[in-house]
Design a protein around this motif. Structure first.
Motif, PDB file in Angstrom:
ATOM      1  N   LEU A 117      -2.371  -8.271  13.640  1.00 62.33           N
ATOM      2  CA  LEU A 117      -1.280  -9.339  13.749  1.00 62.33           C
ATOM      3  C   LEU A 117      -0.907 -10.165  14.336  1.00 62.33           C
ATOM      4  O   LEU A 117      -0.540 -11.180  14.582  1.00 62.33           O
ATOM      5  N   GLU A 118      -0.328  -9.237  15.236  1.00 58.55           N
ATOM      6  CA  GLU A 118       0.901  -9.527  16.681  1.00 58.55           C
ATOM      7  C   GLU A 118      -0.009  -9.916  17.569  1.00 58.55           C
ATOM      8  O   GLU A 118       0.401 -10.852  18.115  1.00 58.55           O
ATOM      9  N   SER A 119      -1.205  -8.985  17.621  1.00 55.49           N
ATOM     10  CA  SER A 119      -2.207  -9.893  18.881  1.00 55.49           C
ATOM     11  C   SER A 119      -2.299 -11.391  18.388  1.00 55.49           C
ATOM     12  O   SER A 119      -2.939 -12.204  19.399  1.00 55.49           O
ATOM     13  N   LYS A 120      -1.947 -11.541  17.245  1.00 51.98           N
ATOM     14  CA  LYS A 120      -2.413 -13.190  16.732  1.00 51.98           C
ATOM     15  C   LYS A 120      -1.282 -13.969  17.158  1.00 51.98           C
ATOM     16  O   LYS A 120      -1.719 -15.261  16.810  1.00 51.98           O
ATOM     17  N   GLY A 121      -0.273 -13.581  17.245  1.00 51.46           N
ATOM     18  CA  GLY A 121       0.612 -14.252  17.988  1.00 51.46           C
ATOM     19  C   GLY A 121       2.306 -14.566  17.499  1.00 51.46           C
ATOM     20  O   GLY A 121       2.939 -15.229  16.970  1.00 51.46           O
ATOM     21  N   LEU A 122       2.011 -13.510  15.706  1.00 46.99           N
ATOM     22  CA  LEU A 122       2.906 -13.024  15.109  1.00 46.99           C
ATOM     23  C   LEU A 122       4.154 -11.952  15.484  1.00 46.99           C
ATOM     24  O   LEU A 122       3.481 -11.128  16.602  1.00 46.99           O
ATOM     25  N   GLY A 123       4.982 -12.309  15.142  1.00 48.91           N
ATOM     26  CA  GLY A 123       6.288 -11.455  15.659  1.00 48.91           C
ATOM     27  C   GLY A 123       6.030  -9.586  15.071  1.00 48.91           C
ATOM     28  O   GLY A 123       4.981  -9.345  13.706  1.00 48.91           O
ATOM     29  N   ARG A 124       6.081  -8.757  15.348  1.00 42.85           N
ATOM     30  CA  ARG A 124       6.635  -7.704  14.902  1.00 42.85           C
ATOM     31  C   ARG A 124       6.529  -7.524  13.390  1.00 42.85           C
ATOM     32  O   ARG A 124       5.373  -6.552  12.203  1.00 42.85           O
ATOM     33  N   LEU A 125       7.657  -7.607  12.851  1.00 38.74           N
ATOM     34  CA  LEU A 125       7.818  -8.408  11.667  1.00 38.74           C
ATOM     35  C   LEU A 125       7.393  -9.082  10.711  1.00 38.74           C
ATOM     36  O   LEU A 125       7.551  -8.256   9.987  1.00 38.74           O
ATOM     37  N   GLN A 126       7.232 -10.226  11.049  1.00 40.47           N
ATOM     38  CA  GLN A 126       6.615 -10.757  10.753  1.00 40.47           C
ATOM     39  C   GLN A 126       4.810 -10.397  10.220  1.00 40.47           C
ATOM     40  O   GLN A 126       4.494 -10.064   8.661  1.00 40.47           O
ATOM     41  N   ALA A 127       4.412  -9.017  10.789  1.00 39.44           N
ATOM     42  CA  ALA A 127       3.493  -8.914  11.454  1.00 39.44           C
ATOM     43  C   ALA A 127       3.433  -7.236   9.682  1.00 39.44           C
ATOM     44  O   ALA A 127       2.627  -7.379   9.443  1.00 39.44           O
ATOM     45  N   ILE A 128       3.951  -6.930  10.395  1.00 34.56           N
ATOM     46  CA  ILE A 128       4.443  -5.238   9.162  1.00 34.56           C
ATOM     47  C   ILE A 128       4.681  -6.679   7.602  1.00 34.56           C
ATOM     48  O   ILE A 128       4.594  -5.869   6.561  1.00 34.56           O
ATOM     49  N   LEU A 129       5.388  -6.944   7.147  1.00 30.21           N
ATOM     50  CA  LEU A 129       5.687  -7.989   6.210  1.00 30.21           C
ATOM     51  C   LEU A 129       4.363  -8.844   5.635  1.00 30.21           C
ATOM     52  O   LEU A 129       4.487  -8.473   4.802  1.00 30.21           O
ATOM     53  N   ILE A 130       3.439  -9.004   6.068  1.00 26.80           N
ATOM     54  CA  ILE A 130       2.667  -9.820   5.421  1.00 26.80           C
ATOM     55  C   ILE A 130       1.641  -8.753   5.058  1.00 26.80           C
ATOM     56  O   ILE A 130       0.616  -8.714   4.110  1.00 26.80           O
ATOM     57  N   ILE A 131       1.315  -7.996   5.913  1.00 23.56           N
ATOM     58  CA  ILE A 131       0.260  -6.327   5.522  1.00 23.56           C
ATOM     59  C   ILE A 131       1.054  -5.674   4.723  1.00 23.56           C
ATOM     60  O   ILE A 131      -0.215  -5.235   3.438  1.00 23.56           O
ATOM     61  N   PHE A 132       2.651  -5.690   4.406  1.00 19.49           N
ATOM     62  CA  PHE A 132       3.248  -4.832   3.015  1.00 19.49           C
ATOM     63  C   PHE A 132       2.496  -5.674   1.888  1.00 19.49           C
ATOM     64  O   PHE A 132       2.148  -5.578   1.134  1.00 19.49           O
ATOM     65  N   ALA A 133       3.088  -7.675   1.935  1.00 19.68           N
ATOM     66  CA  ALA A 133       2.279  -8.214   1.144  1.00 19.68           C
ATOM     67  C   ALA A 133       1.487  -8.071   0.751  1.00 19.68           C
ATOM     68  O   ALA A 133       0.926  -7.850  -0.466  1.00 19.68           O
ATOM     69  N   GLY A 134       0.151  -7.628   1.779  1.00 19.27           N
ATOM     70  CA  GLY A 134      -0.954  -8.038   1.344  1.00 19.27           C
ATOM     71  C   GLY A 134      -1.051  -6.328   0.605  1.00 19.27           C
ATOM     72  O   GLY A 134      -1.991  -6.428  -0.219  1.00 19.27           O
ATOM     73  N   ILE A 135      -0.526  -4.939   0.859  1.00 19.10           N
ATOM     74  CA  ILE A 135      -0.706  -3.860  -0.026  1.00 19.10           C
ATOM     75  C   ILE A 135      -0.690  -4.007  -1.208  1.00 19.10           C
ATOM     76  O   ILE A 135      -1.217  -3.933  -2.454  1.00 19.10           O
ATOM     77  N   LEU A 136       0.823  -4.987  -1.499  1.00 13.57           N
ATOM     78  CA  LEU A 136       1.299  -4.769  -3.077  1.00 13.57           C
ATOM     79  C   LEU A 136       0.842  -5.258  -3.860  1.00 13.57           C
ATOM     80  O   LEU A 136       0.245  -5.180  -4.736  1.00 13.57           O
ATOM     81  N   ILE A 137      -0.654  -6.865  -3.132  1.00 15.69           N
ATOM     82  CA  ILE A 137      -1.047  -7.676  -4.054  1.00 15.69           C
ATOM     83  C   ILE A 137      -2.863  -7.408  -3.944  1.00 15.69           C
ATOM     84  O   ILE A 137      -2.931  -7.129  -5.135  1.00 15.69           O
ATOM     85  N   VAL A 138      -3.076  -6.263  -3.201  1.00 16.51           N
ATOM     86  CA  VAL A 138      -4.361  -5.064  -3.763  1.00 16.51           C
ATOM     87  C   VAL A 138      -3.601  -4.408  -4.798  1.00 16.51           C
ATOM     88  O   VAL A 138      -4.226  -4.046  -5.636  1.00 16.51           O
ATOM     89  N   ILE A 139      -2.614  -4.088  -4.474  1.00 16.95           N
ATOM     90  CA  ILE A 139      -2.344  -2.848  -5.703  1.00 16.95           C
ATOM     91  C   ILE A 139      -2.642  -3.662  -6.868  1.00 16.95           C
ATOM     92  O   ILE A 139      -2.572  -2.987  -7.805  1.00 16.95           O
ATOM     93  N   LEU A 140      -1.366  -4.430  -6.982  1.00 15.55           N
ATOM     94  CA  LEU A 140      -1.477  -5.246  -8.498  1.00 15.55           C
ATOM     95  C   LEU A 140      -2.749  -5.726  -8.457  1.00 15.55           C
ATOM     96  O   LEU A 140      -3.322  -5.603 -10.296  1.00 15.55           O
ATOM     97  N   ILE A 141      -3.923  -6.014  -8.165  1.00 16.58           N
ATOM     98  CA  ILE A 141      -4.623  -6.857  -8.008  1.00 16.58           C
ATOM     99  C   ILE A 141      -5.537  -5.199  -8.517  1.00 16.58           C
ATOM    100  O   ILE A 141      -6.150  -5.310  -9.715  1.00 16.58           O
ATOM    101  N   ALA A 142      -5.535  -4.201  -8.444  1.00 19.42           N
ATOM    102  CA  ALA A 142      -5.955  -3.510  -8.879  1.00 19.42           C
ATOM    103  C   ALA A 142      -5.464  -2.454 -10.541  1.00 19.42           C
ATOM    104  O   ALA A 142      -6.297  -2.487 -11.316  1.00 19.42           O
ATOM    105  N   ILE A 143      -3.857  -3.061 -10.103  1.00 18.93           N
ATOM    106  CA  ILE A 143      -3.451  -1.951 -11.665  1.00 18.93           C
ATOM    107  C   ILE A 143      -3.948  -3.270 -12.482  1.00 18.93           C
ATOM    108  O   ILE A 143      -4.840  -2.824 -13.753  1.00 18.93           O
ATOM    109  N   LEU A 144      -3.876  -4.385 -12.351  1.00 21.92           N
ATOM    110  CA  LEU A 144      -4.894  -5.365 -13.341  1.00 21.92           C
ATOM    111  C   LEU A 144      -5.915  -5.610 -13.657  1.00 21.92           C
ATOM    112  O   LEU A 144      -6.943  -5.548 -15.269  1.00 21.92           O
ATOM    113  N   ALA A 145      -6.607  -5.182 -12.418  1.00 18.73           N
ATOM    114  CA  ALA A 145      -8.535  -5.402 -12.422  1.00 18.73           C
ATOM    115  C   ALA A 145      -8.621  -3.679 -13.316  1.00 18.73           C
ATOM    116  O   ALA A 145      -9.173  -3.421 -14.402  1.00 18.73           O
ATOM    117  N   ILE A 146      -8.332  -2.286 -12.984  1.00 15.74           N
ATOM    118  CA  ILE A 146      -9.462  -1.762 -12.836  1.00 15.74           C
ATOM    119  C   ILE A 146      -8.207  -0.706 -13.909  1.00 15.74           C
ATOM    120  O   ILE A 146      -8.753   0.451 -14.268  1.00 15.74           O
TER     121      ILE A 146
END
Lengths: 362, 174
Positions: free
Chosen positions: A68-97
């Motif tokens: 994500l950083e190589s696509k022009g995002l700042g390090r902090l932004q990239a980390i926050l996006i990944i963390f948000a992504g993980i949170l969404i995946v966990i939530l979906i997993a909780i809801l679905a599985i």
């Protein structure tokens, strides 16, 4: 400086101390570091386990953050996006599985009530007595029953210990995202501070050493986790085809168990066999489950492992077995899971240190 | 908490500005803008060497390059029987070991501090990690490095041709 002084320096006697002193200093620093690591891992488990898991997680998340950083995002932004992504995946997993998983866990718990269990064991014992008649009087239903009861008591106490361990570890797990966040964000700065403290003579060597450890270990851990995930998926598919009850839970467990070399596949197959026997006490299902797990292992060993697991951290199988057993003694199941990565770190440190001693004039 | 806020709203100190200026003076890094130089500040290591202290030995695996912030460095080759052949004496703003940014092939000479010397070290592992995160910056640096190596190769070829011509002329005279 006159030529004599230059020659003395080149000969390995710069003004900062003799070669012997430097060797002793280096050996002492290395020895104390390894001792500190040992104490940290064994005596301060409430801190070391979340920290170690955070290091593994940060190594796992480093490539997507870098991407994500190589696509022009700042390090902090990239980390926050990944963390948000993980949170969404966990939530979906909780809801679905989660509902399906909870149903399966409840069903297993109901299946294992004491009265039912005794009945199941008795029917299993009669089946074994009938099938193993040729072995004589020692294999009476009563004897088998007692053996199986003892086995289950042992299994239950171990399971209880494991569950308590997991629960106490879970409270510590809450700090993992925080440690991981700071490792990803400030990891290079921490590393720079550590390297700053290294004396000039060992500086390049240590820098090289840290880089190689990061490279090899990162690749190894990422590979192992992808491998475990794929084995889990394959196990779920195989068990669902065989009609084994609670296949999602057992398949996921098999994937997780696959992180433990050699013992993992067996640990993964046992719950499937036990649960199937409880439902349908026949030898054919045991055979089919064994075949299914053997095929999954074959696919893993021939296709998945060579592709995704870094071959750089090669440890002799005998050493792997010994360290996994030591891990079990020290930390139980978690110890078995952490044994190989810890050995891999020590292996890389040792190998690269020897390489450095051969290539640098210390 | 102060540590966190100081970290977030930290301004560049005079020292950092000086180091950034020094890095920009190195031909490999002269195309970099202010933000890109800031990235280099994060990966640069400051080291101080005492007079007579070896920075690296000939034959050791090369890890990176050094820029002299203050002081003097002698570059020399080891000859037989413990003797040395001096190749250069470098001073403030000069740089050495830049080829180690490409691979870990052995250092071709020794480097030793003559006076108390402050150097800025930029190392291959950090640089490659930076290139992975900032490919545009990587392109600029690698293009410059390729350009520099090309120029050196051209100069070496010219020297070789000159030597060949001289040798042929000497042969013809005889």
């Amino acid at each position: 400086m006159n030529p004599a002084q230059i020659n003395a320096a080149v000969a390995g006697e710069p003004r900062t101390g003799s070669k012997r002193t430097r060797w002793i200093t280096f050996s002492l620093v290395l020895g104390f570091s390894l001792l500190a690591l040992w104490i940290f891992l064994t005596k301060l488990q409430s801190i070391s386990i979340p920290f170690f898991l955070s290091v593994i997680l940060s190594l796992l998340l480093e490539p997507p953050v870098n991407f994500l950083e190589s696509k022009g995002l700042g390090r902090l932004q990239a980390i926050l996006i990944i963390f948000a992504g993980i949170l969404i995946v966990i939530l979906i997993a909780i809801l679905a599985i989660w509902p399906a998983l909870i149903t399966q866990v409840h069903a297993i718990r109901d299946q294992f009530t004491v009265t039912d269990l005794s009945g199941q064991i008795e029917s299993l014992s009669s089946l074994l007595e009938k099938k193993l008649q040729f072995l004589g009087a020692a294999f009476t239903a009563e004897n088998i029953n007692l053996k199986i009861q003892a086995l289950f008591t042992e299994f239950q106490s171990r399971l209880l210990k494991f569950a308590i361990g997991i629960l106490s570890a879970f409270s510590n797990l809450l700090i993992i995202p925080f440690i991981t966040f700071f490792l990803l964000k400030d990891g290079p700065a921490f590393k720079k501070r550590v390297i700053q403290a290294v004396p000039n003579r060992y500086f390049e060597m240590v820098l090289n050493l840290i880089y190689k450890i990061e490279q090899q270990l990162g690749g190894y851990i990422r590979g192992q986790l992808i491998d475990a995930f794929l084995v889990g998926i394959l196990s779920i598919i195989a068990l669902s085809i065989l009609g084994v009850p609670y296949y999602i839970l057992i398949g996921a467990l098999a994937g997780l168990a696959n992180l433990i070399p050699y013992f993992g596949p067996v640990v993964g197959a046992v719950p499937a066999i036990v649960v199937s026997l409880m439902h349908n006490p026949s030898f054919s299902i045991v055979l089919w489950i064994a075949v299914a797990f053997a095929i999954v292992q074959l696919i893993d060993n021939i296709v998945i492992s060579p592709l995704v697991v870094a071959r750089s951290v090669n440890i002799h199988p005998l050493i792997v077995i010994v360290v996994v057993l030591i891990g079990e003694r020290l930390l139980g199941v978690l110890g078995m899971l952490l044994a190989v990565p810890v050995t891999a770190i020590l292996n890389v440190i040792l190998r690269e240190t020897i390489w450095s001693f051969k290539n640098y004039r210390l | 908490m102060d540590f966190i806020w100081n970290n977030i709203f930290r301004k560049r100190t005079k020292d950092e500005a000086d180091i950034a200026d020094l890095i920009k003076k190195v031909p490999i890094f002269e195309d970099l803008n202010r933000l890109e130089l800031k990235e280099f500040l994060r990966i640069s290591h400051l080291r101080t060497y005492k007079p007579g202290e070896i920075i690296f030995y000939e034959g050791e695996p090369g890890v990176g390059m050094y820029i002299i912030q203050k002081g003097r460095v002698r570059i020399f080759k080891e000859a037989e029987e413990g003797k040395t052949t001096e190749l250069a004496v470098l001073e403030d703003g000069d740089f050495f070991g830049e080829l180690a940014l490409l691979d870990d092939s052995p250092r071709s000479a020794c480097a030793m501090a003559i006076t108390e010397t402050k150097v800025i070290g930029i190392f291959r592992p950090d640089l490659f990690s930076l290139f992975e995160r900032k490919p545009k910056l990587g392109n600029k640096v690698l293009l410059r490095l390729a350009n520099m190596i090309g120029q050196r190769l051209k100069a070496t070829n010219e020297q070789l041709q000159q030597l060949t011509r001289e040798k042929e002329a000497t042969g013809a005279d005889r």
